[in-house]
Write a protein that holds these residues in place. Structure first.
Motif, PDB file in Angstrom:
ATOM      1  N   ASN A 154       0.656  -1.211  -0.024  1.00 36.88           N
ATOM      2  CA  ASN A 154       0.001   0.001  -0.064  1.00 36.88           C
ATOM      3  C   ASN A 154       0.898   1.080  -0.135  1.00 36.88           C
ATOM      4  OD1 ASN A 154      -2.063  -1.762   0.246  1.00 36.88           O
ATOM      5  ND2 ASN A 154      -2.636  -1.026   2.362  1.00 36.88           N
ATOM      6  N   ARG A 168       0.797   5.912 -10.073  1.00 40.11           N
ATOM      7  CA  ARG A 168      -0.398   5.334 -10.745  1.00 40.11           C
ATOM      8  C   ARG A 168       0.079   4.778 -12.098  1.00 40.11           C
ATOM      9  NH1 ARG A 168      -4.791   5.373  -8.049  1.00 40.11           N
ATOM     10  NH2 ARG A 168      -5.599   7.178  -6.513  1.00 40.11           N
ATOM     11  N   SER A 179      -1.338  -0.884  -4.066  1.00 42.08           N
ATOM     12  CA  SER A 179      -2.819  -0.245  -3.889  1.00 42.08           C
ATOM     13  C   SER A 179      -2.268   1.134  -3.474  1.00 42.08           C
ATOM     14  CB  SER A 179      -3.325  -0.863  -2.524  1.00 42.08           C
ATOM     15  OG  SER A 179      -3.812  -2.080  -2.940  1.00 42.08           O
ATOM     16  N   ILE A 181      -3.096   5.099  -2.282  1.00 45.22           N
ATOM     17  CA  ILE A 181      -4.064   5.616  -1.429  1.00 45.22           C
ATOM     18  C   ILE A 181      -3.900   7.099  -1.786  1.00 45.22           C
ATOM     19  CG2 ILE A 181      -5.108   6.142   0.599  1.00 45.22           C
ATOM     20  CD1 ILE A 181      -3.847   3.530   1.726  1.00 45.22           C
ATOM     21  N   SER A 182      -4.772   7.994  -2.121  1.00 47.59           N
ATOM     22  CA  SER A 182      -4.845   9.413  -2.348  1.00 47.59           C
ATOM     23  C   SER A 182      -5.205  10.197  -1.236  1.00 47.59           C
ATOM     24  CB  SER A 182      -5.375   9.665  -3.675  1.00 47.59           C
ATOM     25  OG  SER A 182      -5.188   9.106  -4.824  1.00 47.59           O
ATOM     26  N   MET A 192      -1.453   8.414   7.463  1.00 53.11           N
ATOM     27  CA  MET A 192      -1.750   7.096   6.901  1.00 53.11           C
ATOM     28  C   MET A 192      -0.497   6.244   6.861  1.00 53.11           C
ATOM     29  SD  MET A 192      -4.812   6.838   4.642  1.00 53.11           S
ATOM     30  CE  MET A 192      -6.016   8.028   4.180  1.00 53.11           C
ATOM     31  N   GLY A 196       0.168   2.747   9.720  1.00 57.35           N
ATOM     32  CA  GLY A 196       0.445   1.548   9.310  1.00 57.35           C
ATOM     33  C   GLY A 196      -0.544   1.126   8.059  1.00 57.35           C
ATOM     34  N   ARG A 197      -1.495   2.251   7.745  1.00 59.33           N
ATOM     35  CA  ARG A 197      -2.201   1.822   6.514  1.00 59.33           C
ATOM     36  C   ARG A 197      -1.513   1.629   5.056  1.00 59.33           C
ATOM     37  NH1 ARG A 197      -7.735   1.973   7.090  1.00 59.33           N
ATOM     38  NH2 ARG A 197      -8.361   2.247   9.268  1.00 59.33           N
TER      39      ARG A 197
END
Lengths: 301, 245
Positions: A154, A168, A179, A181-182, A192, A196-197
């Motif tokens: 991520n 991207r 993955s 994340i924006s 984030m 840990g995301r």
């Protein structure tokens, strides 16, 4: 006879006025005229672009770009012979800065605004004031050392940035199975990462160092990876206003050629900065040194 | 103001390729609808149950519902969303928390958004259901009980059918709010309609076109909801009763 003398004197006077540089300089237009008429200049600034333009712990606007903006204001004061020019500050975000410039709310914005060709259709940019590379912020003990290590992980980045486009594109072109994340802004993106995301945060290197400076434990974080792109930051002005751009560009070029810029750079990038008194330890890159030797307003894309 | 209008920007290809900016807007609209409608299901079901609980004679049951309403109605939606997204995974046992955090980001953003929005709106729906029930003449409940119906049957056959009819207009407002409130999901990274229009404005520097397009899409959605609810209101009206004209 008298008429003839009068006419020729008038003609001479006109010729004299027209050839005098002062006469031309007095014909103010655009932003300079607006500043002269209103007696104020409004600077757009950011709230959390460390160390470019942000609030310190006393809620004062500070930063590298902000200091340059104030130097430009000094030059404008001299140019217009208005030592008492009022300076108003107006906070902007990456969404609001262009519309607020166009509708005349702000006259000059020095923050962390990238000069690119899309934006040049709406606004104008000064001589570049900084140059960044897009890199990764990771936890110090992370296995991620470069972009290739991001496979299947991520990755967070800030919405609407060049980093987002690049990551991207890379994900699709190289089938990396990341993955992406924006996040809404740099602070959220860092949250984030911290919670840990996400395993890595891709962004302009200078801003990543700024996030480290804000972090609870600055020692836990490190910037890694080969820069995927370079971008030039500039001060933003209204389009088609050559008179104002000339003053702004000259002010910046003077700072760069006189070497004063080195002191300002050192103050914000290699010395402790508010709010936590942390040193970003971000030495001047060769590209930036070259820019300062040869000031220009070229965009990278 | 010297703005450079360019409406054709929507048909340009996005920088990562394979799509145009219109596709971004439509995908944003899709997420907005998905979040709003799934949140509404939670809000309506849970809100109705809580609304009934608040009107029950049992102190304990109505106390539970009252507590719920006070907690969820008095904390700003944005704060609730952040608590669900950032704080709750830290409070769970480590393995579960890590599993949530390592989930596909879009899934976890979507789930967090619709659950948070649904629970928040449930508190508001609850108050409306309660108000609807309390607006009925007391004689209706007494008559139901006097006929030998149990309390449950009285609610099911006498009170709720009327109460829901009475509160259709305020429920419509709540349903509209849920579409608009779904924009908070952008703060945790979900690319719904507002997020996509911000994104388009950032990428193209055509701020006004992007936000005007989003505004029009929100308007279309809310208009459709309004018309549908008005139609529903007409279909179910009881002649001679509130809202029947």
């Amino acid at each position: 006879m008298l008429n003839l003398v009068r006419a020729s004197m008038a003609a001479l006077l006109c010729a004299a006025l027209a050839s005098s540089p002062f006469a031309l300089a007095q014909e103010l237009t655009g932003t300079l005229k607006k500043i002269k008429d209103s007696g104020t200049i409004t600077l757009g600034h950011r709230e959390s672009s460390i160390p470019f333009s942000y609030y310190d712990d006393k809620q004062q606007v500070v930063g590298y770009s902000h200091e340059l903006a104030l130097k430009i204001v000094e030059a404008i004061k001299q140019e217009l012979k208005m030592p008492n020019l009022q300076v108003k500050l107006n906070p902007v975000t990456s969404q609001t800065r262009i519309p607020l410039m166009q509708n005349g709310t702000i006259d000059l914005e020095c923050g962390s605004t990238t000069n690119n060709s899309e934006r040049q259709k709406q606004v104008a940019f000064s001589n570049s004031i900084f140059q960044i590379g897009t890199r990764l912020l990771v936890r110090k003990d992370s296995t991620i050392k470069d972009f290739a290590d991001l496979k299947g992980r991520n990755v967070v980045t800030t919405a609407g940035t060049t980093s987002e486009r690049l990551i991207r594109k890379m994900n699709e072109a190289q089938n990396m199975g990341m993955s992406v994340i924006s996040a809404k802004d740099h602070g959220d993106a860092f949250l984030m990462l911290e919670s840990g995301r996400a395993a890595a945060f891709m962004m302009d290197d200078a801003l990543l160092y700024g996030e480290i400076a804000k972090a609870r434990k600055p020692g836990d974080w490190v910037v890694v990876g080969k820069p995927q792109s370079f971008e030039a930051y500039g001060c933003m002005m209204r389009k088609d206003d050559p008179q104002f751009k000339k003053v702004v560009d000259a002010a910046l070029a003077n700072l760069m050629k006189s070497g004063e810029i080195n002191k300002i750079y050192a103050k914000w990038f290699t010395s402790p900065v508010p709010p936590k008194g942390l040193n970003l330890n971000f030495p001047m890159s060769e590209e930036l040194q070259a820019l300062f030797k040869n000031p220009n307003d070229k965009a990278f894309e | 103001m010297n703005y450079n209008w360019n409406w054709s920007v929507f048909f340009r290809e996005v920088p990562s390729g394979g799509a145009t900016y219109v596709d971004w807007l439509l995908s944003g609209l899709g997420w907005t609808l998905a979040v709003a409608i799934s949140a509404w299901l939670i809000a309506f079901v849970l809100g109705s149950v809580l609304g009934v609980l608040r009107t029950l004679p049992s102190r304990f049951l109505s106390g539970i519902a009252t507590t719920y309403v006070e907690v969820f109605r008095n904390i700003p939606l944005l704060v609730q969303l952040f608590i669900w997204f950032y704080v709750v995974p830290e409070l769970l046992p480590r393995e579960i928390g890590d599993a949530i955090k390592q989930m596909d980001p879009t899934t976890s953003q979507f789930m967090t958004a619709f659950i948070a929005l649904g629970l928040f709106t449930a508190a508001r729906v609850c108050e409306q259901v309660r108000a609807g029930i309390e607006s009925l003449a007391r004689g209706q409940k007494n008559a139901g009980l006097a006929l030998g119906l149990t309390l449950g049957q009285t609610y099911r056959h006498v009170l709720l059918p009327m109460a829901f009819r009475v509160i259709i207009p305020p429920l419509t407002s709540e349903f509209l709010n849920i579409f608009k409130n779904s924009a908070v999901a952008l703060t945790i990274g979900l690319l719904e309609l507002t997020a996509q229009s911000r994104q388009i404005s950032e990428y193209t520097a055509q701020t006004f076109e992007a936000f005007i397009a989003a505004t029009v899409l929100y308007l279309i959605v809310t208009m459709i909801v309004m018309l549908a609810m008005r139609h529903l209101e007409k279909r179910v009206r009881v002649p001679g009763y509130i809202g029947a004209n």
